[in-house]
Scaffold this motif. Structure first.
Motif, mmCIF file in Angstrom:
data_model
loop_
_atom_site.group_PDB
_atom_site.id
_atom_site.type_symbol
_atom_site.label_atom_id
_atom_site.label_comp_id
_atom_site.label_asym_id
_atom_site.label_seq_id
_atom_site.Cartn_x
_atom_site.Cartn_y
_atom_site.Cartn_z
ATOM 1 N N LEU A 19 0.834 -1.200 0.000
ATOM 2 C CA LEU A 19 0.000 0.000 0.000
ATOM 3 C C LEU A 19 0.871 1.254 0.000
ATOM 4 C CD1 LEU A 19 -2.798 -0.982 2.567
ATOM 5 C CD2 LEU A 19 -2.941 -0.953 0.078
ATOM 6 N N GLN A 20 1.993 1.189 0.707
ATOM 7 C CA GLN A 20 2.883 2.342 0.741
ATOM 8 C C GLN A 20 3.501 2.602 -0.630
ATOM 9 O OE1 GLN A 20 3.111 4.353 3.227
ATOM 10 N NE2 GLN A 20 4.759 5.696 2.557
ATOM 11 N N SER A 21 3.840 1.535 -1.350
ATOM 12 C CA SER A 21 4.380 1.709 -2.701
ATOM 13 C C SER A 21 3.356 2.397 -3.598
ATOM 14 C CB SER A 21 4.757 0.351 -3.297
ATOM 15 O OG SER A 21 5.790 -0.258 -2.553
ATOM 16 N N LEU A 22 2.103 2.014 -3.456
ATOM 17 C CA LEU A 22 1.041 2.649 -4.223
ATOM 18 C C LEU A 22 0.861 4.097 -3.794
ATOM 19 C CD1 LEU A 22 -1.031 1.881 -6.430
ATOM 20 C CD2 LEU A 22 -2.667 1.418 -4.588
ATOM 21 N N ARG A 23 0.965 4.330 -2.500
ATOM 22 C CA ARG A 23 0.843 5.698 -1.974
ATOM 23 C C ARG A 23 1.948 6.608 -2.525
ATOM 24 N NH1 ARG A 23 -1.245 8.746 2.052
ATOM 25 N NH2 ARG A 23 0.170 10.049 3.297
ATOM 26 N N VAL A 24 3.132 6.050 -2.687
ATOM 27 C CA VAL A 24 4.248 6.836 -3.226
ATOM 28 C C VAL A 24 3.927 7.347 -4.623
ATOM 29 C CG1 VAL A 24 6.632 6.702 -4.065
ATOM 30 C CG2 VAL A 24 6.041 5.755 -1.824
ATOM 31 N N VAL A 25 3.448 6.452 -5.495
ATOM 32 C CA VAL A 25 3.209 6.855 -6.884
ATOM 33 C C VAL A 25 1.899 7.616 -7.062
ATOM 34 C CG1 VAL A 25 4.604 4.958 -7.776
ATOM 35 C CG2 VAL A 25 2.137 4.644 -7.518
ATOM 36 N N TYR A 251 7.964 9.540 5.754
ATOM 37 C CA TYR A 251 9.352 10.001 5.723
ATOM 38 C C TYR A 251 10.319 8.855 6.008
ATOM 39 C CZ TYR A 251 13.484 12.866 6.719
ATOM 40 O OH TYR A 251 14.746 13.416 6.708
ATOM 41 N N VAL A 252 10.041 8.089 7.058
ATOM 42 C CA VAL A 252 10.938 6.991 7.430
ATOM 43 C C VAL A 252 10.937 5.904 6.354
ATOM 44 C CG1 VAL A 252 11.378 5.166 9.124
ATOM 45 C CG2 VAL A 252 10.715 7.453 9.896
ATOM 46 N N ALA A 253 9.763 5.607 5.791
ATOM 47 C CA ALA A 253 9.668 4.569 4.771
ATOM 48 C C ALA A 253 10.469 4.921 3.521
ATOM 49 C CB ALA A 253 8.207 4.329 4.396
ATOM 50 N N GLY A 254 10.670 6.202 3.272
ATOM 51 C CA GLY A 254 11.394 6.628 2.082
ATOM 52 C C GLY A 254 12.902 6.714 2.259
ATOM 53 N N MET A 255 13.386 6.403 3.465
ATOM 54 C CA MET A 255 14.821 6.506 3.733
ATOM 55 C C MET A 255 15.591 5.324 3.179
ATOM 56 S SD MET A 255 14.983 7.713 7.713
ATOM 57 C CE MET A 255 14.568 9.382 8.217
ATOM 58 N N THR A 256 16.817 5.559 2.754
ATOM 59 C CA THR A 256 17.740 4.463 2.489
ATOM 60 C C THR A 256 18.260 3.950 3.828
ATOM 61 O OG1 THR A 256 19.682 5.906 2.392
ATOM 62 C CG2 THR A 256 18.475 5.529 0.322
ATOM 63 N N ASP A 257 18.781 2.732 3.842
ATOM 64 C CA ASP A 257 19.321 2.179 5.082
ATOM 65 C C ASP A 257 20.419 3.063 5.648
ATOM 66 O OD1 ASP A 257 17.594 0.074 4.718
ATOM 67 O OD2 ASP A 257 19.112 -1.336 4.017
ATOM 68 N N ARG A 258 21.312 3.490 4.782
ATOM 69 C CA ARG A 258 22.463 4.285 5.237
ATOM 70 C C ARG A 258 22.015 5.607 5.863
ATOM 71 N NH1 ARG A 258 27.335 4.665 1.111
ATOM 72 N NH2 ARG A 258 27.169 2.443 1.555
#
Length: 274
Positions: A19-25, A251-258
């Motif tokens: 659902l988050q991937s869909l929310r992004v686009v 915001y957190v979901a869009g972060m890279t691991d690093r």
């Protein structure tokens, strides 16, 4: 990260990565003056939503009748293109995880030889190139993986071609009804399932991987709590939103691991990785 975010978002709508991937686009990508999102086609958006519980599907169907969640409500398959993409992902991820697992030392080629898919292509490669084992395990594993990938692709193509010839769907919508038309033969699916079960047992549940996972969850949990309490630590586009918890999750979901690890250290003073 998903489990940690879902726990943090309990009581605020939860968090689910598809659902988050869909929310992004659909919402978060802002590239046009007339609307939010990327204005993707229905088929692409539906393909992004790989999995969906019936509860969520019915909720989405109420908001978007005959939309991207409709197939879960009525029991249709994904489009042929989406079916193909899902299996291509599976092929690629399995090969990558085998390669990554051996490189990291968490699994060995000797362990992999217990798997029918690996053993078959190992023996085939050595028959054709008797000197290959002496060239080093890295080169040997690469050749085995290359043959495994090719075999899975050809099996997928051949099986799908046969299923389509048998079903003879009149159009794209008819192709969605009934069993999936894109797929592996029964022997290949059994071999892939054996590989996946091995990876789950030997790699994904390895104590070192589980320890890393727990540290990753701690990073996500700490970041969520800090940002929820101090939204000003986030960029203005997130900090100024009225739906603070969802903004933090976005915001957190869009972060890279690093970046997440670096932000965690900056905000908490604790270094959990490296």
């Amino acid at each position: 990260g998903q489990d940690a975010l879902n726990a943090c978002m309990k009581g605020h709508g939860g968090f689910e990565h598809n659902l988050q991937s869909l929310r992004v686009v659909d919402v978060l990508e802002q590239r046009y003056p007339q609307f939010d999102g990327l204005n993707l086609s229905f088929e692409t958006r539906e393909g992004i939503l790989k999995h969906c519980s019936m509860r969520v599907a019915r909720h989405m169907e109420a908001l978007e009748p005959h939309g991207v969640a409709h197939r879960f409500v009525v029991g249709y398959q994904a489009s042929l293109e989406a079916q193909l993409c899902n299996l291509a992902d599976e092929i690629a991820y399995n090969a990558h995880d085998v390669d990554d697992g051996v490189r990291s030392g968490l699994i060995t080629l000797d362990q992999l030889m217990d798997l029918s898919l690996v053993r078959h292509f190992h023996d085939e490669a050595v028959r054709e190139h008797p000197g290959l084992p002496a060239m080093g395990r890295r080169r040997l594993l690469s050749e085995v993986l290359r043959r495994m990938l090719s075999a899975q692709v050809h099996d997928l193509m051949g099986t799908t071609r046969a299923r389509l010839a048998h079903a003879r769907p009149a159009d794209a919508w008819q192709a969605r009804q009934g069993p999936a038309l894109v797929g592996f033969s029964a022997p290949m699916r059994a071999a892939i399932t054996e590989l996946k079960r091995f990876l789950f047992r030997a790699l994904y549940r390895h104590e070192q991987v589980l320890a890393q996972t727990q540290r990753g969850k701690a990073v996500v949990h700490d970041l969520f709590n800090v940002y929820a309490q101090r939204p000003s630590e986030m960029p203005a586009e997130y900090a100024q939103r009225p739906d603070t918890q969802r903004a933090v999750a976005d915001y957190v979901a869009g972060m890279t691991d690093r970046f997440a690890v670096r932000e965690h250290e900056r905000l908490t003073g604790r270094r959990l990785f490296g």
